[in-house]
Design a protein around this motif. Structure first.
Motif, PDB file in Angstrom:
ATOM      1  N   SER A  29       0.907  -0.953   0.158  1.00  0.00           N
ATOM      2  CA  SER A  29       0.101  -0.159   0.288  1.00  0.00           C
ATOM      3  C   SER A  29       0.801   1.186   0.026  1.00  0.00           C
ATOM      4  O   SER A  29       2.226   1.554   0.183  1.00  0.00           O
ATOM      5  CB  SER A  29      -0.726   0.239   1.187  1.00  0.00           C
ATOM      6  N   SER A  54      -4.123   3.975   1.295  1.00  0.00           N
ATOM      7  CA  SER A  54      -4.282   3.541   2.066  1.00  0.00           C
ATOM      8  C   SER A  54      -6.040   4.564   2.332  1.00  0.00           C
ATOM      9  O   SER A  54      -5.362   6.033   2.260  1.00  0.00           O
ATOM     10  CB  SER A  54      -4.481   4.125   3.893  1.00  0.00           C
ATOM     11  N   ASN A  77       9.681   7.562   5.162  1.00  0.00           N
ATOM     12  CA  ASN A  77       8.367   8.764   4.463  1.00  0.00           C
ATOM     13  C   ASN A  77       8.373   9.151   5.583  1.00  0.00           C
ATOM     14  O   ASN A  77       7.374   8.585   6.694  1.00  0.00           O
ATOM     15  CB  ASN A  77       8.293   7.584   3.251  1.00  0.00           C
ATOM     16  N   ASN A 200       4.652  -2.792   8.571  1.00  0.00           N
ATOM     17  CA  ASN A 200       4.580  -1.807   8.213  1.00  0.00           C
ATOM     18  C   ASN A 200       5.447  -0.658   8.725  1.00  0.00           C
ATOM     19  O   ASN A 200       6.866  -2.298   8.886  1.00  0.00           O
ATOM     20  CB  ASN A 200       3.165  -1.412   9.358  1.00  0.00           C
ATOM     21  N   GLY A 251       8.966  -5.830   3.991  1.00  0.00           N
ATOM     22  CA  GLY A 251      10.038  -4.706   4.662  1.00  0.00           C
ATOM     23  C   GLY A 251      11.138  -5.363   4.354  1.00  0.00           C
ATOM     24  O   GLY A 251      11.865  -6.065   4.139  1.00  0.00           O
TER      25      GLY A 251
HETATM   26  C1  LIG Z   1       6.093   5.982   0.294  1.00  0.00           C
HETATM   27  C2  LIG Z   1       5.109   5.406   1.200  1.00  0.00           C
HETATM   28  C3  LIG Z   1       4.009   4.937   1.454  1.00  0.00           C
HETATM   29  C4  LIG Z   1       3.516   4.478   2.164  1.00  0.00           C
HETATM   30  N1  LIG Z   1       2.216   4.309   2.705  1.00  0.00           N
HETATM   31  C5  LIG Z   1       1.092   3.226   3.313  1.00  0.00           C
HETATM   32  C6  LIG Z   1      -0.408   3.530   3.437  1.00  0.00           C
HETATM   33  O1  LIG Z   1      -0.925   4.492   2.427  1.00  0.00           O
HETATM   34  N2  LIG Z   1      -0.670   2.346   3.822  1.00  0.00           N
HETATM   35  C7  LIG Z   1       0.104   1.617   4.409  1.00  0.00           C
HETATM   36  O2  LIG Z   1      -1.001   0.621   4.952  1.00  0.00           O
HETATM   37  N3  LIG Z   1       1.284   1.551   3.583  1.00  0.00           N
HETATM   38  C8  LIG Z   1       1.849   2.138   3.373  1.00  0.00           C
HETATM   39  N4  LIG Z   1       3.216   2.223   3.417  1.00  0.00           N
HETATM   40  C9  LIG Z   1       3.920   1.136   4.205  1.00  0.00           C
HETATM   41  C10 LIG Z   1       4.116  -0.031   2.731  1.00  0.00           C
HETATM   42  O3  LIG Z   1       3.260  -0.596   1.945  1.00  0.00           O
HETATM   43  C11 LIG Z   1       5.037  -1.350   3.733  1.00  0.00           C
HETATM   44  O4  LIG Z   1       4.139  -2.136   4.285  1.00  0.00           O
HETATM   45  C12 LIG Z   1       6.590  -0.787   4.018  1.00  0.00           C
HETATM   46  O5  LIG Z   1       6.981   0.260   3.020  1.00  0.00           O
HETATM   47  C13 LIG Z   1       6.725  -1.986   3.787  1.00  0.00           C
HETATM   48  O6  LIG Z   1       7.608  -2.503   3.088  1.00  0.00           O
HETATM   49  P1  LIG Z   1       8.993  -2.378   1.944  1.00  0.00           P
HETATM   50  O7  LIG Z   1      10.304  -2.318   2.679  1.00  0.00           O
HETATM   51  O8  LIG Z   1       8.873  -3.513   0.669  1.00  0.00           O
HETATM   52  O9  LIG Z   1       8.578  -0.753   1.473  1.00  0.00           O
HETATM   53  C14 LIG Z   1       3.876   3.268   3.020  1.00  0.00           C
HETATM   54  C15 LIG Z   1       5.515   2.692   2.218  1.00  0.00           C
HETATM   55  C16 LIG Z   1       5.754   3.896   1.566  1.00  0.00           C
HETATM   56  C17 LIG Z   1       7.487   3.879   1.015  1.00  0.00           C
END
Ligand SMILES: Cc1cc2nc3c(=O)[nH]c(=O)nc-3n(C[C@H](O)[C@H](O)[C@H](O)COP(=O)(O)O)c2cc1C
Length: 324
Positions: A29, A54, A77, A200, A251
């Motif tokens: 997301s 979201s 972020n 998250n 993650g």
């Molecule tokens: C720019 C950005 C915006 C995000 N917005 C949301 C969000 O709106 N809702 C949510 O549940 N997680 C949000 N996340 C979390 C990601 O969905 C993910 O769970 C988290 O970044 C860990 O995974 P990754 O390391 O592969 O990014 C966001 C992450 C990033 C980097």
């Protein structure tokens, strides 16, 4: 040598409640929009699902700029849940989703239980939405702004209420910013979650030493990317032996080897977020790599490796197929 045919025969599908995904990959997301921009660079038919940004009851402008800071092996972020609100979303955005060749999971955020219920209900009643993910990493105004995901009672309350609002599969996305993730994981499961998304982002901040000021407009932000992978793998490992429902591990996943760590720790599916910003082909490469890897091991399905490196996993997930 693994033949292309052997790799094609491997079953990568996964079940999340009543939803079957062809591939065990979900786009995180906030990192994939609704897939529109990515369709030019990636084959959306070869991913499992897109988790939408979201959405809240009212439109939100988000946090003050700057909202993104690069860090070693990751990014911070502090977007602040910028979104157009559920009314606008349903009127202007949702119709486009029917064309997507993968599953679509709506992500719900809120600041009260009532808000989660309303947004869950309104999103879930749309046929374009296959499942709901609750982003419980939001402050609860009824308890002085304590994050829902950091309080087992608040998690239980919000998940039970959302469960009553829809029969579609319900995923609860947990925060790593807790003392013991297993406590929250069990509460979410007992309250009716069909799956858990783990994890998250991790809270953090960066300081501009020249200006002697926080780099993010919001001061604090969420760390994502490879920097958080070991934290996420441990959280999945611990949660997977605490609950029987499937876990969507995420993650810092950017390669096949990263993905395998999560499956072996006990994840039935994976989420890919930050890696998409630099290479939208990562999810496809992981799916190809998984099929070849499993075929090379003589495995017929992804479920054969889920939890293999987790010594407590088999005690909880006693019979075959339970993990997937
Ligand atoms: C720019 C950005 C915006 C995000 N917005 C949301 C969000 O709106 N809702 C949510 O549940 N997680 C949000 N996340 C979390 C990601 O969905 C993910 O769970 C988290 O970044 C860990 O995974 P990754 O390391 O592969 O990014 C966001 C992450 C990033 C980097």
């Amino acid at each position: 040598m693994v033949s292309a045919e052997d790799a094609r025969d491997v079953d990568l599908s996964v079940r999340i409640g009543g939803l079957r995904l062809r591939y065990p990959t979900m786009m995180g997301s906030g990192c994939y929009g609704s897939g529109e921009e990515f369709a030019r660079f990636a084959d959306l038919a070869r991913i499992g699902a897109i988790v939408l940004k979201s959405v809240t009851r009212l439109p939100r402008l988000g946090n003050p700029m700057p909202r993104i800071v690069h860090t070693p092996s990751g990014m911070l972020n502090a977007i602040g849940l910028q979104n157009p609100g559920i009314d606008w979303y349903l009127e202007h955005e949702i119709g486009k989703l029917a064309e997507r060749p993968c599953a679509i999971i709506g992500s719900v955020a809120g600041f009260s239980v009532g808000e989660y219920v309303e947004v869950t209900q309104r999103l879930a009643e749309r046929p374009e939405i296959d499942a709901i993910e609750l982003n419980v990493s939001c402050p609860n105004v009824a308890s002085e702004g304590e994050t829902f995901a950091c309080d087992s009672r608040a998690t239980s309350e919000v998940v039970s209420a959302a469960r009553a609002a829809t029969r579609k599969p319900l995923i609860v996305k947990l925060s790593p910013n807790v003392t013991d993730i297993t406590v929250i994981a069990r509460e979410a499961e007992s309250a009716g979650a069909d799956a858990l998304a783990v994890i998250n982002t991790v809270r953090g901040m960066a300081i501009d030493v020249e200006r002697a000021r926080p780099r993010l407009g919001n001061v604090a932000g969420g760390l994502s990317g490879p920097a958080i992978r070991p934290i996420a793998v441990l959280a999945v490992y611990e949660a997977a032996r605490a609950v029987r429902i499937p876990i969507i591990g995420q993650g810092g996943i950017a390669s096949l080897s990263d993905a395998l760590e999560f499956f072996l720790a006990g994840a039935s599916a994976i989420g890919i977020g930050t890696a998409n910003f630099t290479d939208p082909r990562v999810p496809e490469r992981i799916v190809d790599g998984l099929a070849e890897h499993l075929a090379g091991q003589g495995a017929r399905s992804i479920s054969e490796i889920v939890g293999r490196a987790n010594v407590g996993f088999a005690d909880v997930h006693q019979y075959e197929g339970d993990a997937g």
